[in-house]
Design a protein around this motif. Structure first.
Motif, PDB file in Angstrom:
ATOM      1  N   THR A   1       0.848  -1.182   0.000  1.00  0.00           N
ATOM      2  CA  THR A   1       0.000   0.000   0.000  1.00  0.00           C
ATOM      3  C   THR A   1       0.889   1.240   0.000  1.00  0.00           C
ATOM      4  O   THR A   1       1.682   1.437   0.908  1.00  0.00           O
ATOM      5  CB  THR A   1      -0.896   0.028   1.251  1.00  0.00           C
ATOM      6  OG1 THR A   1      -1.590  -1.204   1.310  1.00  0.00           O
ATOM      7  CG2 THR A   1      -1.887   1.163   1.181  1.00  0.00           C
ATOM      8  N   HIS A   2       0.784   2.002  -1.060  1.00  0.00           N
ATOM      9  CA  HIS A   2       1.509   3.263  -1.150  1.00  0.00           C
ATOM     10  C   HIS A   2       0.504   4.373  -1.010  1.00  0.00           C
ATOM     11  O   HIS A   2      -0.650   4.195  -1.349  1.00  0.00           O
ATOM     12  CB  HIS A   2       2.123   3.443  -2.546  1.00  0.00           C
ATOM     13  CG  HIS A   2       3.206   2.489  -2.852  1.00  0.00           C
ATOM     14  ND1 HIS A   2       4.342   2.862  -3.496  1.00  0.00           N
ATOM     15  CD2 HIS A   2       3.318   1.179  -2.609  1.00  0.00           C
ATOM     16  CE1 HIS A   2       5.123   1.808  -3.639  1.00  0.00           C
ATOM     17  NE2 HIS A   2       4.514   0.768  -3.100  1.00  0.00           N
ATOM     18  N   GLY A   3       0.959   5.505  -0.621  1.00  0.00           N
ATOM     19  CA  GLY A   3      -0.004   6.597  -0.648  1.00  0.00           C
ATOM     20  C   GLY A   3       0.513   7.862  -0.038  1.00  0.00           C
ATOM     21  O   GLY A   3       1.669   7.955   0.409  1.00  0.00           O
ATOM     22  N   THR A   4      -0.362   8.849  -0.031  1.00  0.00           N
ATOM     23  CA  THR A   4      -0.054  10.120   0.602  1.00  0.00           C
ATOM     24  C   THR A   4      -1.278  10.566   1.387  1.00  0.00           C
ATOM     25  O   THR A   4      -2.391  10.170   1.086  1.00  0.00           O
ATOM     26  CB  THR A   4       0.243  11.216  -0.448  1.00  0.00           C
ATOM     27  OG1 THR A   4      -0.852  11.292  -1.342  1.00  0.00           O
ATOM     28  CG2 THR A   4       1.516  10.938  -1.211  1.00  0.00           C
ATOM     29  N   ALA A   5      -1.018  11.349   2.402  1.00  0.00           N
ATOM     30  CA  ALA A   5      -2.117  11.950   3.150  1.00  0.00           C
ATOM     31  C   ALA A   5      -1.819  13.438   3.242  1.00  0.00           C
ATOM     32  O   ALA A   5      -0.665  13.843   3.394  1.00  0.00           O
ATOM     33  CB  ALA A   5      -2.215  11.348   4.541  1.00  0.00           C
ATOM     34  N   LYS A   6      -2.867  14.232   3.114  1.00  0.00           N
ATOM     35  CA  LYS A   6      -2.684  15.677   3.262  1.00  0.00           C
ATOM     36  C   LYS A   6      -3.263  16.084   4.610  1.00  0.00           C
ATOM     37  O   LYS A   6      -4.390  15.716   4.943  1.00  0.00           O
ATOM     38  CB  LYS A   6      -3.406  16.396   2.122  1.00  0.00           C
ATOM     39  CG  LYS A   6      -3.012  17.847   1.997  1.00  0.00           C
ATOM     40  CD  LYS A   6      -3.575  18.403   0.691  1.00  0.00           C
ATOM     41  CE  LYS A   6      -4.268  19.722   0.980  1.00  0.00           C
ATOM     42  NZ  LYS A   6      -5.007  20.219  -0.159  1.00  0.00           N
ATOM     43  N   ILE A   7      -2.466  16.810   5.357  1.00  0.00           N
ATOM     44  CA  ILE A   7      -2.912  17.266   6.668  1.00  0.00           C
ATOM     45  C   ILE A   7      -2.915  18.792   6.679  1.00  0.00           C
ATOM     46  O   ILE A   7      -1.900  19.422   6.372  1.00  0.00           O
ATOM     47  CB  ILE A   7      -1.998  16.705   7.779  1.00  0.00           C
ATOM     48  CG1 ILE A   7      -2.038  15.171   7.722  1.00  0.00           C
ATOM     49  CG2 ILE A   7      -2.427  17.207   9.150  1.00  0.00           C
ATOM     50  CD1 ILE A   7      -1.051  14.508   8.638  1.00  0.00           C
ATOM     51  N   GLU A   8      -4.062  19.333   6.995  1.00  0.00           N
ATOM     52  CA  GLU A   8      -4.204  20.783   6.981  1.00  0.00           C
ATOM     53  C   GLU A   8      -3.897  21.340   8.362  1.00  0.00           C
ATOM     54  O   GLU A   8      -4.422  20.839   9.360  1.00  0.00           O
ATOM     55  CB  GLU A   8      -5.646  21.096   6.601  1.00  0.00           C
ATOM     56  CG  GLU A   8      -5.910  22.542   6.310  1.00  0.00           C
ATOM     57  CD  GLU A   8      -7.397  22.723   6.032  1.00  0.00           C
ATOM     58  OE1 GLU A   8      -7.783  22.647   4.861  1.00  0.00           O
ATOM     59  OE2 GLU A   8      -8.148  22.913   6.992  1.00  0.00           O
ATOM     60  N   GLY A   9      -3.049  22.354   8.423  1.00  0.00           N
ATOM     61  CA  GLY A   9      -2.560  22.864   9.695  1.00  0.00           C
ATOM     62  C   GLY A   9      -3.628  23.480  10.576  1.00  0.00           C
ATOM     63  O   GLY A   9      -4.550  24.126  10.100  1.00  0.00           O
ATOM     64  N   LEU A  10      -3.467  23.270  11.882  1.00  0.00           N
ATOM     65  CA  LEU A  10      -4.318  23.917  12.872  1.00  0.00           C
ATOM     66  C   LEU A  10      -3.413  24.662  13.843  1.00  0.00           C
ATOM     67  O   LEU A  10      -2.203  24.443  13.875  1.00  0.00           O
ATOM     68  CB  LEU A  10      -5.136  22.871  13.635  1.00  0.00           C
ATOM     69  CG  LEU A  10      -6.263  22.155  12.888  1.00  0.00           C
ATOM     70  CD1 LEU A  10      -6.795  21.025  13.745  1.00  0.00           C
ATOM     71  CD2 LEU A  10      -7.378  23.123  12.530  1.00  0.00           C
TER      72      LEU A  10
ATOM     73  N   GLU B   1      -0.806  26.235   6.628  1.00  0.00           N
ATOM     74  CA  GLU B   1       0.166  25.344   5.997  1.00  0.00           C
ATOM     75  C   GLU B   1      -0.466  23.977   5.776  1.00  0.00           C
ATOM     76  O   GLU B   1      -1.366  23.580   6.504  1.00  0.00           O
ATOM     77  CB  GLU B   1       1.352  25.145   6.949  1.00  0.00           C
ATOM     78  CG  GLU B   1       2.476  26.120   6.787  1.00  0.00           C
ATOM     79  CD  GLU B   1       3.639  25.720   7.683  1.00  0.00           C
ATOM     80  OE1 GLU B   1       4.683  25.348   7.150  1.00  0.00           O
ATOM     81  OE2 GLU B   1       3.483  25.763   8.926  1.00  0.00           O
ATOM     82  N   ASP B   2       0.032  23.250   4.781  1.00  0.00           N
ATOM     83  CA  ASP B   2      -0.389  21.863   4.592  1.00  0.00           C
ATOM     84  C   ASP B   2       0.819  20.955   4.740  1.00  0.00           C
ATOM     85  O   ASP B   2       1.902  21.287   4.278  1.00  0.00           O
ATOM     86  CB  ASP B   2      -0.955  21.654   3.179  1.00  0.00           C
ATOM     87  CG  ASP B   2      -2.340  22.249   3.036  1.00  0.00           C
ATOM     88  OD1 ASP B   2      -2.993  22.447   4.081  1.00  0.00           O
ATOM     89  OD2 ASP B   2      -2.748  22.512   1.900  1.00  0.00           O
ATOM     90  N   LEU B   3       0.620  19.819   5.377  1.00  0.00           N
ATOM     91  CA  LEU B   3       1.684  18.829   5.462  1.00  0.00           C
ATOM     92  C   LEU B   3       1.339  17.675   4.532  1.00  0.00           C
ATOM     93  O   LEU B   3       0.197  17.210   4.512  1.00  0.00           O
ATOM     94  CB  LEU B   3       1.802  18.291   6.892  1.00  0.00           C
ATOM     95  CG  LEU B   3       2.892  17.232   7.073  1.00  0.00           C
ATOM     96  CD1 LEU B   3       4.211  17.893   7.429  1.00  0.00           C
ATOM     97  CD2 LEU B   3       2.511  16.234   8.141  1.00  0.00           C
ATOM     98  N   GLU B   4       2.315  17.236   3.751  1.00  0.00           N
ATOM     99  CA  GLU B   4       2.094  16.029   2.960  1.00  0.00           C
ATOM    100  C   GLU B   4       2.886  14.886   3.578  1.00  0.00           C
ATOM    101  O   GLU B   4       4.073  15.000   3.849  1.00  0.00           O
ATOM    102  CB  GLU B   4       2.519  16.224   1.509  1.00  0.00           C
ATOM    103  CG  GLU B   4       2.051  15.056   0.659  1.00  0.00           C
ATOM    104  CD  GLU B   4       2.630  15.101  -0.753  1.00  0.00           C
ATOM    105  OE1 GLU B   4       1.878  15.398  -1.680  1.00  0.00           O
ATOM    106  OE2 GLU B   4       3.838  14.840  -0.900  1.00  0.00           O
ATOM    107  N   LEU B   5       2.182  13.795   3.792  1.00  0.00           N
ATOM    108  CA  LEU B   5       2.773  12.631   4.424  1.00  0.00           C
ATOM    109  C   LEU B   5       2.802  11.538   3.365  1.00  0.00           C
ATOM    110  O   LEU B   5       1.778  11.237   2.763  1.00  0.00           O
ATOM    111  CB  LEU B   5       1.829  12.227   5.553  1.00  0.00           C
ATOM    112  CG  LEU B   5       2.327  11.427   6.725  1.00  0.00           C
ATOM    113  CD1 LEU B   5       3.396  12.199   7.451  1.00  0.00           C
ATOM    114  CD2 LEU B   5       1.150  11.173   7.660  1.00  0.00           C
ATOM    115  N   SER B   6       3.985  10.956   3.105  1.00  0.00           N
ATOM    116  CA  SER B   6       4.051   9.863   2.137  1.00  0.00           C
ATOM    117  C   SER B   6       4.296   8.575   2.889  1.00  0.00           C
ATOM    118  O   SER B   6       5.124   8.535   3.796  1.00  0.00           O
ATOM    119  CB  SER B   6       5.188  10.080   1.146  1.00  0.00           C
ATOM    120  OG  SER B   6       5.025  11.318   0.502  1.00  0.00           O
TER     121      SER B   6
END
Lengths: 530, 365
Positions: B256-265, B271-276
């Motif tokens: 399973t590959h992927g990315t998740a986008k996390i929006e800053g609080l 800011e957005d964090l990208e997690l691979s």
């Protein structure tokens, strides 16, 4: 004309509405939930029937959302004597049934636990043959010892064959009427969670039966011959017959009904629902007319299950929340509350406690109570307190949002007078009519659904065709459960590739539609059939 | 030597899931296996590496395969007896103790359950100090120690012994066998001497897991911030706070590959964090800067409870804190970076230690 009654039994209130076929509210009532639950339901029902004055024979549907089953599990009361049969040996022996369940529940439900050989692999092949001889032996051993049986087989969401065969054998020995709960009907992949849910289901079969027959009898006593439905945790309905077999699916329908009712009342399919009470404010998210579900495993009575519940956050802010102002002008808001005692304890009502509602009254934002009694308070500080109240709501709303875009907010509940008509991050605030009985309306307008949660191999048909097949299975299930084919749509879809297994993927689809007017069966027929 | 009871098992499960950096499966199954084993056979004996004779045969035990299968087709518990017996026969020597190959939801816990069942001690050591997806991604491999002879066993009593020419063959063969065994199997792997284990393993890993689990539990009871407690124990850094707004998963070559986008609080708002991730979280970056990269550890935890969230459990709307933790120095060698660095996972960035990335970031801020 046809009419429907929706009833929602909550911890504090039992609400009822009577609606016409266009979902107009003709009568509503809010009564206290009674100790025995049932008499509260009867009272609420009688009231809306009388108030609306509609002809009784034209009340065609009655929908009940109830906490009977939840209470039975949480309080460990009226639970059945059950047997648990897991099909899976030699696999699964490393974690026997009910390990990880609280000791008191385990002691009650774990008296007759068996693991027999059988079960399937993820691709539907047998792990090993089902041990039928052992099942006959167990059936004879538990005969006259238990009220009901829970059966869970390894990978039954992929192949239900062994569970069905086990049920046949059990019925042969225990009798056709023996309540047997099969896990494939209850949960998805995840043996322990599905098994726990099945065990809890078996334990509350009698409670459900009593509730259902009680409700049907109450309708009969009122001369109402309606088709009876129970609300499920996903905002859809099941027939009374099914609810008596699978009562665990009624768990958690309360918050769902509230969010769905708010959706209907506001005419919005996508919004945040802010339900402000006396003690707390709960915020849920409405996505395509259904509540967004929480990603966490849900524990019921301390037992982990794989049910999904609406994703809610709750903050300690309501109409009765206590405000404390110090001599130096600093202050705190909550989290404690005078709750339902606001009309006695609130300062503006002659009591001695400063609450959020009193602040509102002192600032002339509400004409409740007696403004004279709070006129001595320092307006500057109160304005700061009020700003803090608004800020608390705004922060909580922001936590539930999924993007910075302003979203519409539906405000319901008695405490919602606290909030102004404009909030940061909110595009529009809707305060629907009849919001006090949103739960009962949610129950009355519930839809019929069908779902599938299964592991598919993509090797045979390819991805697109497999997804299409999964969707059509869910749609067919919804139609056969009673949904009007013209209204059925896919309301949830999730596709999780399985690491390690090459081209296998787990697909979860839910389809839902409105209740079909065809094939109506009355409550009386259903009871005599079941 | 010390003994582990129910509370220790619970704490280790939480700590292991954190160090599992999103991979390694749900700790629930492994924990319950260990608890049942404890209820049946009594406390589990834990030895420190110093207590292992240099010439003793020690072998890692664990599960291989798809976590989704494991949660449905739970092991019988007998597989490991067969596996260890097979290995002892093949090597002509009895197994002295077992140890976990990695820190992760399942593989940290299985050795505890298996050891209790077999009456063997567990050694407080592992070969990763975190979780990784492939068999050669161990500090043992860095020192030239082979994963084989390796044994795979299933609940049907099938036992396969593999002795391979290199680790990529081990990976290929083990994976085929596991799928045929039904997608999940129990393994005995990386047999070695006590001396090798001492030199090449990552010491006191179970102790660290237990401390992390206990800190998260006590933080809840005493109203402390669980994230701060985790950072203290792991010398870690808070990288980001936000909510998951998008998760993209796909399968490639069985992973399973992927990315998740996390929006800053809060202070990360805007800011957005990208997690691979590839089973484990491997890369955390914002538009402008790299925050943490494999083999340093990236954990995603629930912002309220501090409980770790697996990559499979990452869902839309979850409110999380992303934590970066320095990996064991053994990974920060050229061979270590070659084996588990970003380029091995096909990310076009160079490895920079998290403490340096964070320092750069704070200057920019």
């Amino acid at each position: 004309m046809s009419y429907r009654i929706g009833i929602d039994v909550g911890g504090t209130h039992t609400d009822a509405v009577l609606m016409d076929k266009d979902y107009r509210v003709l009568a509503k009532t809010k009564t206290s939930t009674t100790q025995d639950v049932s008499s509260g339901i009867y009272a609420a029902m009688r009231e809306v029937i009388a108030e609306s004055g509609v002809p009784r024979e034209q009340i065609r549907y009655a929908m009940l959302g109830t906490t009977h089953c939840t209470n039975a599990i949480v309080e460990r009361k009226h639970l059945n004597q059950i047997a648990v049969i897991r099909i899976g040996a030699p696999a699964t022996l490393a974690i026997k049934p009910l390990i990880g369940v609280p000791d008191d529940l385990r002691a009650h439900l774990g008296k007759h636990v068996y693991i027999v050989s059988g079960g399937h692999e993820f691709d539907g092949k047998e792990i090993t043959k089902l041990n039928e001889a052992e099942l006959y032996r167990i059936a004879n051993e538990i005969k006259d010892e238990v009220d009901s049986v829970a059966v869970a087989s390894v990978f039954s969401p992929v192949s239900k064959e062994h569970e069905l065969r086990a049920a046949e054998i059990l019925r042969e020995v225990l009798g056709e009427e023996a309540p047997i709960s099969l896990s494939y009907e209850i949960g998805s992949v995840g043996l322990l969670e599905r098994e726990n849910a099945t065990i809890l289901n078996a334990a509350i079969v009698n409670v459900a039966k009593t509730t259902a027959t009680g409700f049907i009898n109450a309708l009969k006593a009122e001369n109402v011959d309606a088709r009876v439905f129970f609300g499920q945790n996903d905002g859809t309905l099941m027939s009374v017959e099914y609810a008596m077999k699978y009562p665990i699916l009624t768990i958690g329908c309360g918050p769902t009904n509230s969010i769905r009712g708010a959706s209907y009342l506001s005419g919005l399919a996508n919004a945040l629902v802010v339900d402000a009470g006396g003690t707390t404010t709960d915020i849920g998210v409405l996505v395509n007319s259904f509540p967004r579900e929480s990603s966490l495993a849900v524990e019921i009575g301390g037992a982990r299950t794989n049910f999904r519940m609406p994703d809610l956050i709750s903050i300690g802010l309501g109409g009765g929340t206590i405000v404390r102002i110090q001599d130096d002008g600093s202050f705190t808001v909550g989290p404690d509350s005078v709750g339902y005692q606001l009309p006695q304890k609130g300062l503006a009502f002659g009591g001695d406690t400063l609450t959020t509602t009193d602040v509102l009254i002192a600032l002339k934002k509400s004409d409740l109570g007696d403004a004279e009694k709070v006129a001595h308070l320092d307006q500057d500080i109160l304005l700061k307190v009020y700003d803090r109240i608004v800020e608390m709501a705004e922060e909580a709303i922001d936590k539930m949002k999924t993007s910075a875009e302003p979203v519409p907010v539906i405000l319901v509940g008695g405490g919602s007078i606290l909030f102004p008509d404009e909030l940061k991050g909110v595009s529009q605030i809707i305060r629907p009519e009849n919001f006090g009985v949103a739960n009962a309306i949610g129950a009355a307008i519930s839809q019929i659904s069908g779902q599938i949660d299964r592991v598919f191999s993509l090797d045979e048909m390819g991805r697109d065709q497999t997804l299409a097949l999964a969707k059509s299975i869910a749609v067919d299930e919804a139609i056969s459960a009673g949904a009007d084919p013209a209204t059925v749509e896919i309301v949830e879809f999730e596709d999780i590739p399985l690491s390690y297994l090459g081209n296998a993927t787990r697909i979860r689809v839910k389809a839902a539609g409105t209740l079909s007017l065809a094939n109506m069966v009355s409550a009386r027929e259903e009871v005599s059939n079941s | 030597m010390r003994h582990l009871g129910k509370q220790e098992i619970e704490d280790i499960a939480v700590g292991a899931a954190l160090l599992g950096t999103g991979g390694g499966g749900d700790p629930y199954i492994g924990k319950l296996m260990a608890i049942q084993a404890f209820e049946e056979f009594g406390p589990i004996t834990l030895l420190s590496v110093d207590e292992i004779p240099d010439d003793a045969l020690v072998v890692a035990s664990g599960g291989m395969g798809a976590p989704t299968v494991l949660v449905e087709k739970i092991p019988s518990g007998q597989e490991v007896s067969k596996a260890f017996k097979g290995l002892a026969n093949y090597m002509g020597k009895e197994v002295f103790a077992t140890y976990p190959i990695e820190a992760g939801g399942i593989n940290s816990m299985l050795p505890l359950a298996l050891a209790a069942k077999l009456g063997l001690p567990v050694v407080d050591v592992d070969g990763m100090g975190r979780a990784f997806p492939e068999l050669q991604m161990t500090t043992f491999y860095l020192d030239g120690i082979n994963a084989t002879p390796m044994v795979l066993a299933d609940e049907k009593d099938n036992v396969t012994i593999m002795d391979t020419i290199d680790n990529s063959w081990t990976e290929r063969l083990a994976r085929s066998v596991t799928v045929q065994m039904g997608g999940s199997a129990t393994c005995a792997i990386y047999p070695m001497t006590g001396k090798n284990l001492k030199e090449s393993g990552i010491h006191n890993i179970l102790k660290l897991e237990e401390e992390i689990g206990r800190a998260i539990r006590l933080a809840k009871e005493t109203n402390l911030d669980p994230v701060q407690e985790i950072l203290k124990l792991t010398s870690g850094f808070e990288l980001f706070i936000g909510k998951v707004v998008d998760v993209n998963r796909k399968t490639e070559g069985g992973w399973t590959h992927g990315t998740a986008k996390i929006e800053g609080l809060l202070e990360y708002k805007g800011e957005d964090l990208e997690l691979s991730f590839q089973n484990e979280h491997l890369l955390a970056r914002t538009k402008d800067r790299l925050l943490c990269v494999t083999p340093d550890l990236i954990a995603v935890v629930d912002s309220e409870t501090g409980l770790p969230i697996t990559t499979e459990g990452l869902r839309y709307g979850a409110r999380v804190v992303v934590i970066g933790m320095p990996c064991h120095p053994k990974w920060r060698t050229p061979k270590g970076i070659e084996t588990v660095g970003p380029r091995y996972f096909r990310y076009d960035v160079d490895y920079t230690p998290v403490e340096q990335l964070v320092k750069k970031g704070s200057v920019v801020k």
